[in-house]
Design a protein around this motif. Structure first.
Motif, PDB file in Angstrom:
ATOM      1  N   LEU A   1      -3.960   3.409  -3.981  1.00  0.00           N
ATOM      2  CA  LEU A   1      -3.072   4.583  -4.017  1.00  0.00           C
ATOM      3  C   LEU A   1      -3.299   5.476  -2.803  1.00  0.00           C
ATOM      4  O   LEU A   1      -2.336   5.963  -2.199  1.00  0.00           O
ATOM      5  CB  LEU A   1      -3.298   5.350  -5.310  1.00  0.00           C
ATOM      6  N   GLN A   2      -4.547   5.694  -2.431  1.00  0.00           N
ATOM      7  CA  GLN A   2      -4.851   6.526  -1.267  1.00  0.00           C
ATOM      8  C   GLN A   2      -4.319   5.910   0.019  1.00  0.00           C
ATOM      9  O   GLN A   2      -3.760   6.596   0.871  1.00  0.00           O
ATOM     10  CB  GLN A   2      -6.360   6.744  -1.168  1.00  0.00           C
ATOM     11  N   ASP A   3      -4.461   4.589   0.156  1.00  0.00           N
ATOM     12  CA  ASP A   3      -3.970   3.904   1.347  1.00  0.00           C
ATOM     13  C   ASP A   3      -2.455   3.995   1.473  1.00  0.00           C
ATOM     14  O   ASP A   3      -1.915   4.024   2.577  1.00  0.00           O
ATOM     15  CB  ASP A   3      -4.372   2.408   1.322  1.00  0.00           C
TER      16      ASP A   3
ATOM     17  N   ASP B   1      -7.998  -7.651  -3.352  1.00  0.00           N
ATOM     18  CA  ASP B   1      -6.877  -8.583  -3.149  1.00  0.00           C
ATOM     19  C   ASP B   1      -6.335  -9.088  -4.483  1.00  0.00           C
ATOM     20  O   ASP B   1      -5.127  -9.305  -4.630  1.00  0.00           O
ATOM     21  CB  ASP B   1      -7.312  -9.756  -2.283  1.00  0.00           C
ATOM     22  N   ARG B   2      -7.228  -9.295  -5.456  1.00  0.00           N
ATOM     23  CA  ARG B   2      -6.771  -9.697  -6.792  1.00  0.00           C
ATOM     24  C   ARG B   2      -5.815  -8.654  -7.350  1.00  0.00           C
ATOM     25  O   ARG B   2      -4.739  -8.989  -7.861  1.00  0.00           O
ATOM     26  CB  ARG B   2      -7.967  -9.823  -7.749  1.00  0.00           C
ATOM     27  N   TYR B   3      -6.214  -7.392  -7.270  1.00  0.00           N
ATOM     28  CA  TYR B   3      -5.365  -6.312  -7.792  1.00  0.00           C
ATOM     29  C   TYR B   3      -4.041  -6.246  -7.039  1.00  0.00           C
ATOM     30  O   TYR B   3      -2.972  -6.147  -7.652  1.00  0.00           O
ATOM     31  CB  TYR B   3      -6.082  -4.970  -7.707  1.00  0.00           C
ATOM     32  N   GLU B   4      -4.095  -6.305  -5.717  1.00  0.00           N
ATOM     33  CA  GLU B   4      -2.888  -6.185  -4.909  1.00  0.00           C
ATOM     34  C   GLU B   4      -1.900  -7.320  -5.192  1.00  0.00           C
ATOM     35  O   GLU B   4      -0.698  -7.091  -5.358  1.00  0.00           O
ATOM     36  CB  GLU B   4      -3.257  -6.165  -3.424  1.00  0.00           C
ATOM     37  N   LYS B   5      -2.409  -8.536  -5.277  1.00  0.00           N
ATOM     38  CA  LYS B   5      -1.518  -9.677  -5.549  1.00  0.00           C
ATOM     39  C   LYS B   5      -0.933  -9.592  -6.957  1.00  0.00           C
ATOM     40  O   LYS B   5       0.245  -9.862  -7.171  1.00  0.00           O
ATOM     41  CB  LYS B   5      -2.257 -10.998  -5.343  1.00  0.00           C
ATOM     42  N   TYR B   6      -1.766  -9.212  -7.922  1.00  0.00           N
ATOM     43  CA  TYR B   6      -1.279  -9.113  -9.294  1.00  0.00           C
ATOM     44  C   TYR B   6      -0.268  -7.979  -9.436  1.00  0.00           C
ATOM     45  O   TYR B   6       0.731  -8.118 -10.142  1.00  0.00           O
ATOM     46  CB  TYR B   6      -2.456  -8.904 -10.254  1.00  0.00           C
ATOM     47  N   ARG B   7      -0.501  -6.880  -8.740  1.00  0.00           N
ATOM     48  CA  ARG B   7       0.456  -5.759  -8.762  1.00  0.00           C
ATOM     49  C   ARG B   7       1.814  -6.199  -8.257  1.00  0.00           C
ATOM     50  O   ARG B   7       2.857  -5.815  -8.812  1.00  0.00           O
ATOM     51  CB  ARG B   7      -0.084  -4.618  -7.896  1.00  0.00           C
TER      52      ARG B   7
ATOM     53  N   ARG C   1     -11.669   1.978  -9.160  1.00  0.00           N
ATOM     54  CA  ARG C   1     -11.945   2.217  -7.741  1.00  0.00           C
ATOM     55  C   ARG C   1     -10.941   1.508  -6.842  1.00  0.00           C
ATOM     56  O   ARG C   1     -10.434   2.079  -5.874  1.00  0.00           O
ATOM     57  CB  ARG C   1     -13.371   1.754  -7.389  1.00  0.00           C
ATOM     58  N   VAL C   2     -10.642   0.261  -7.176  1.00  0.00           N
ATOM     59  CA  VAL C   2      -9.691  -0.530  -6.384  1.00  0.00           C
ATOM     60  C   VAL C   2      -8.303   0.098  -6.430  1.00  0.00           C
ATOM     61  O   VAL C   2      -7.627   0.228  -5.409  1.00  0.00           O
ATOM     62  CB  VAL C   2      -9.652  -1.989  -6.904  1.00  0.00           C
ATOM     63  N   ARG C   3      -7.895   0.504  -7.621  1.00  0.00           N
ATOM     64  CA  ARG C   3      -6.569   1.118  -7.772  1.00  0.00           C
ATOM     65  C   ARG C   3      -6.493   2.453  -7.028  1.00  0.00           C
ATOM     66  O   ARG C   3      -5.490   2.725  -6.355  1.00  0.00           O
ATOM     67  CB  ARG C   3      -6.237   1.316  -9.253  1.00  0.00           C
TER      68      ARG C   3
END
Length: 201
Positions: free
Chosen positions: A196-198, A156-162, A190-192
């Motif tokens: 990307l896969q999703d 969620d940190r990555y998604e919100k920051y993106r 791994r998160v990124r």
């Protein structure tokens, strides 16, 4: 490095557009105190131990704010053009900065001397408003960062920051983004990849 992207007049107008409407005279006063500076990739805008005297407006480029803890380099902030960075405690307490500011791309900034801004703000309400909104923005950015770390999972940190900072996700080195989000580069990778896969499905 390329010549200045914008003139001091352009930058004063952009600051007014972003933070506070100004009269022609106020724009002129603000324009007169702006100091253009150019930095190469890897060059320091502010070193630890220096007393910060300036608010830094990024005209072109990418910078990071970082510090050392237990001999480890930690990223406090990343920012791109048309935004402000500063070492706020050093600036207002006139103490040596614990934070460092580095250009991580060829970068052009306009430095705003805090004491000069304070002087003209005393007599100009719109410049007072600009100063206040710059400080508010800096405090809000710190709160957003703290909340990301306190309340969000790594993904969620990555998604919100993106979503908040797409240019930084595209341009900043992965290790700096990982440090900002307080995860290892391996976890960020791994998160990124999962994100990307999703989104390919």
């Amino acid at each position: 490095m390329k010549e200045l992207q914008n003139t001091p007049h352009d930058v004063a107008r952009e600051l007014a557009r972003k933070y506070s409407t100004m009269t022609v005279d106020e724009l002129s006063l603000l324009e007169q105190i702006l100091i253009p500076m150019k930095y190469k990739k890897g060059e320091m805008i502010l070193n630890a131990g220096e007393v910060s005297r300036h608010i830094v407006y990024i005209d072109k480029g990418l910078v990071r704010v970082f510090y050392y803890k237990n001999n480890k380099e930690l990223t406090e902030h990343l920012q791109v053009e048309n935004n402000i960075v500063m070492s706020i405690e050093s600036l207002f307490k006139s103490v040596p900065s614990k934070l460092q500011i580095e250009a991580i791309e060829p970068t052009i900034v306009y430095k705003i001397p805090a004491h000069e801004l304070e002087k003209i703000a005393l007599h100009h309400t719109n410049i007072q408003m600009l100063y206040r909104k710059i400080l508010e923005e800096s405090l809000i950015q710190s709160q957003v960062h703290a909340d990301l770390l306190r309340f969000e999972s790594a993904s969620d940190r990555y998604e919100k920051y993106r979503k908040m900072q797409p240019q930084i996700i595209l341009r900043a080195p992965m290790n700096y983004i990982a440090s900002y989000l307080q995860m290892t580069p391996e976890t960020l990778s791994r998160v990124r990849n999962a994100y990307l896969q999703d989104n390919i499905k």
